[in-house]
Scaffold this motif. Structure first.
Motif, PDB file in Angstrom:
ATOM      1  N   GLU A  23      -6.919  -4.698  -1.889  1.00 26.43           N
ATOM      2  CA  GLU A  23      -6.619  -5.431  -0.657  1.00 26.43           C
ATOM      3  C   GLU A  23      -5.119  -5.549  -0.441  1.00 26.43           C
ATOM      4  OE1 GLU A  23      -8.445  -9.047  -2.058  1.00 26.43           O
ATOM      5  OE2 GLU A  23     -10.114  -8.743  -0.677  1.00 26.43           O
ATOM      6  N   GLU A  24      -4.749  -5.892   0.774  1.00 23.20           N
ATOM      7  CA  GLU A  24      -3.357  -6.188   1.078  1.00 23.20           C
ATOM      8  C   GLU A  24      -2.916  -7.346   0.188  1.00 23.20           C
ATOM      9  OE1 GLU A  24      -3.205  -6.779   5.323  1.00 23.20           O
ATOM     10  OE2 GLU A  24      -3.853  -4.727   5.693  1.00 23.20           O
ATOM     11  N   GLY A  25      -1.714  -7.250  -0.352  1.00 17.74           N
ATOM     12  CA  GLY A  25      -1.194  -8.266  -1.266  1.00 17.74           C
ATOM     13  C   GLY A  25      -1.322  -7.871  -2.726  1.00 17.74           C
ATOM     14  N   ASP A  26      -2.207  -6.917  -3.041  1.00 17.90           N
ATOM     15  CA  ASP A  26      -2.340  -6.431  -4.412  1.00 17.90           C
ATOM     16  C   ASP A  26      -1.146  -5.549  -4.763  1.00 17.90           C
ATOM     17  OD1 ASP A  26      -4.828  -7.644  -4.442  1.00 17.90           O
ATOM     18  OD2 ASP A  26      -5.964  -5.770  -4.347  1.00 17.90           O
ATOM     19  N   TYR A  27      -0.804  -5.497  -6.050  1.00 12.75           N
ATOM     20  CA  TYR A  27       0.223  -4.571  -6.522  1.00 12.75           C
ATOM     21  C   TYR A  27      -0.482  -3.255  -6.796  1.00 12.75           C
ATOM     22  CZ  TYR A  27       4.390  -2.817  -8.744  1.00 12.75           C
ATOM     23  OH  TYR A  27       5.517  -2.072  -9.025  1.00 12.75           O
ATOM     24  N   PHE A  28       0.048  -2.163  -6.289  1.00  9.21           N
ATOM     25  CA  PHE A  28      -0.636  -0.867  -6.312  1.00  9.21           C
ATOM     26  C   PHE A  28       0.271   0.206  -6.887  1.00  9.21           C
ATOM     27  CE2 PHE A  28      -1.773   3.151  -4.266  1.00  9.21           C
ATOM     28  CZ  PHE A  28      -3.129   3.197  -4.489  1.00  9.21           C
ATOM     29  N   GLU A  29      -0.313   1.084  -7.695  1.00  9.04           N
ATOM     30  CA  GLU A  29       0.407   2.227  -8.255  1.00  9.04           C
ATOM     31  C   GLU A  29      -0.490   3.458  -8.135  1.00  9.04           C
ATOM     32  OE1 GLU A  29       1.810   1.161 -12.363  1.00  9.04           O
ATOM     33  OE2 GLU A  29       0.694  -0.657 -11.825  1.00  9.04           O
ATOM     34  N   ARG A  34       3.908  15.087 -10.534  1.00  9.49           N
ATOM     35  CA  ARG A  34       5.097  14.588 -11.215  1.00  9.49           C
ATOM     36  C   ARG A  34       5.658  13.340 -10.525  1.00  9.49           C
ATOM     37  NH1 ARG A  34       9.054  19.458 -11.879  1.00  9.49           N
ATOM     38  NH2 ARG A  34       9.853  18.217 -13.591  1.00  9.49           N
ATOM     39  N   TYR A  35       4.918  12.747  -9.623  1.00  7.65           N
ATOM     40  CA  TYR A  35       5.402  11.636  -8.812  1.00  7.65           C
ATOM     41  C   TYR A  35       4.527  10.395  -8.980  1.00  7.65           C
ATOM     42  CZ  TYR A  35       7.708  15.556  -6.595  1.00  7.65           C
ATOM     43  OH  TYR A  35       8.446  16.682  -6.375  1.00  7.65           O
ATOM     44  N   HIS A  36       5.084   9.290  -8.560  1.00 11.06           N
ATOM     45  CA  HIS A  36       4.284   8.078  -8.464  1.00 11.06           C
ATOM     46  C   HIS A  36       4.909   7.164  -7.411  1.00 11.06           C
ATOM     47  CE1 HIS A  36       7.201   5.846 -10.931  1.00 11.06           C
ATOM     48  NE2 HIS A  36       6.583   4.751 -10.531  1.00 11.06           N
ATOM     49  N   VAL A  37       4.066   6.334  -6.839  1.00  9.72           N
ATOM     50  CA  VAL A  37       4.507   5.307  -5.901  1.00  9.72           C
ATOM     51  C   VAL A  37       3.952   3.984  -6.400  1.00  9.72           C
ATOM     52  CG1 VAL A  37       4.698   6.811  -3.881  1.00  9.72           C
ATOM     53  CG2 VAL A  37       2.542   5.664  -4.340  1.00  9.72           C
ATOM     54  N   GLU A  38       4.695   2.911  -6.128  1.00  6.26           N
ATOM     55  CA  GLU A  38       4.209   1.601  -6.533  1.00  6.26           C
ATOM     56  C   GLU A  38       4.842   0.528  -5.659  1.00  6.26           C
ATOM     57  OE1 GLU A  38       5.958  -0.090 -10.279  1.00  6.26           O
ATOM     58  OE2 GLU A  38       6.568   2.000 -10.525  1.00  6.26           O
ATOM     59  N   GLY A  39       4.106  -0.536  -5.481  1.00  3.86           N
ATOM     60  CA  GLY A  39       4.608  -1.658  -4.711  1.00  3.86           C
ATOM     61  C   GLY A  39       3.485  -2.566  -4.266  1.00  3.86           C
ATOM     62  N   ILE A  40       3.848  -3.577  -3.508  1.00  6.39           N
ATOM     63  CA  ILE A  40       2.884  -4.526  -2.953  1.00  6.39           C
ATOM     64  C   ILE A  40       2.288  -3.925  -1.681  1.00  6.39           C
ATOM     65  CG2 ILE A  40       2.568  -6.846  -1.969  1.00  6.39           C
ATOM     66  CD1 ILE A  40       3.322  -6.958  -4.892  1.00  6.39           C
ATOM     67  N   ILE A  41       0.979  -3.955  -1.562  1.00  6.65           N
ATOM     68  CA  ILE A  41       0.324  -3.417  -0.377  1.00  6.65           C
ATOM     69  C   ILE A  41       0.561  -4.365   0.800  1.00  6.65           C
ATOM     70  CG2 ILE A  41      -1.866  -2.753   0.690  1.00  6.65           C
ATOM     71  CD1 ILE A  41      -2.910  -2.174  -2.155  1.00  6.65           C
ATOM     72  N   VAL A  42       1.207  -3.833   1.837  1.00  7.85           N
ATOM     73  CA  VAL A  42       1.416  -4.631   3.045  1.00  7.85           C
ATOM     74  C   VAL A  42       0.438  -4.219   4.141  1.00  7.85           C
ATOM     75  CG1 VAL A  42       3.808  -5.232   2.582  1.00  7.85           C
ATOM     76  CG2 VAL A  42       3.310  -3.133   3.827  1.00  7.85           C
ATOM     77  N   LEU A  43      -0.149  -3.026   4.004  1.00 10.05           N
ATOM     78  CA  LEU A  43      -1.161  -2.559   4.952  1.00 10.05           C
ATOM     79  C   LEU A  43      -2.065  -1.556   4.244  1.00 10.05           C
ATOM     80  CD1 LEU A  43      -2.229  -2.378   7.919  1.00 10.05           C
ATOM     81  CD2 LEU A  43      -0.728  -0.403   8.160  1.00 10.05           C
ATOM     82  N   LYS A  44      -3.363  -1.731   4.409  1.00  9.66           N
ATOM     83  CA  LYS A  44      -4.329  -0.789   3.842  1.00  9.66           C
ATOM     84  C   LYS A  44      -5.402  -0.533   4.889  1.00  9.66           C
ATOM     85  CE  LYS A  44      -7.883  -0.166   0.381  1.00  9.66           C
ATOM     86  NZ  LYS A  44      -9.176  -0.504   0.920  1.00  9.66           N
ATOM     87  N   ASP A  45      -5.665   0.736   5.113  1.00  8.21           N
ATOM     88  CA  ASP A  45      -6.727   1.134   6.023  1.00  8.21           C
ATOM     89  C   ASP A  45      -7.492   2.267   5.358  1.00  8.21           C
ATOM     90  OD1 ASP A  45      -8.392   1.484   8.178  1.00  8.21           O
ATOM     91  OD2 ASP A  45      -6.896   2.503   9.411  1.00  8.21           O
TER      92      ASP A  45
END
Length: 91
Positions: A23-29, A34-45
């Protein structure tokens, strides 16, 4: 002490089922190739995510998970309960 749960997935269908829990507000990785993204979800669809990386040079990052699916190694998310759930995709 933070708790971590590792979940091995046997395919895309299982991954999509777990994505419904994120959900929005969860920390996501997401780790792919060879890449990764991570952060707090501000929008999910569904499989589209917009993350606030809290980093000066990156800021807000958005991506479509289905576009990196062939290279996806694992997805991890942490809900407000503090438990980090690591989804490992095996195909």
């Amino acid at each position: 002490m933070n708790k971590e749960i590792e979940i091995v997935l046997n395919g895309e269908d299982e991954l999509y089922k777990y994505l419904e829990d994120i959900e929005e507000g969860d920390y996501f990785e997401a780790y792919f190739g060879r890449y990764h993204v991570e952060g707090i979800i501000v929008l999910k669809d569904e499989t589209f995510f917009k993350l606030d990386t809290k980093r000066e040079f990156l800021g807000i990052v958005d991506f479509e998970l289905t576009k990196v699916l062939p290279d996806l190694i694992e997805v991890a998310y942490t809900k407000s309960d503090g438990i980090r759930r690591v989804l490992k995709l095996i195909e």
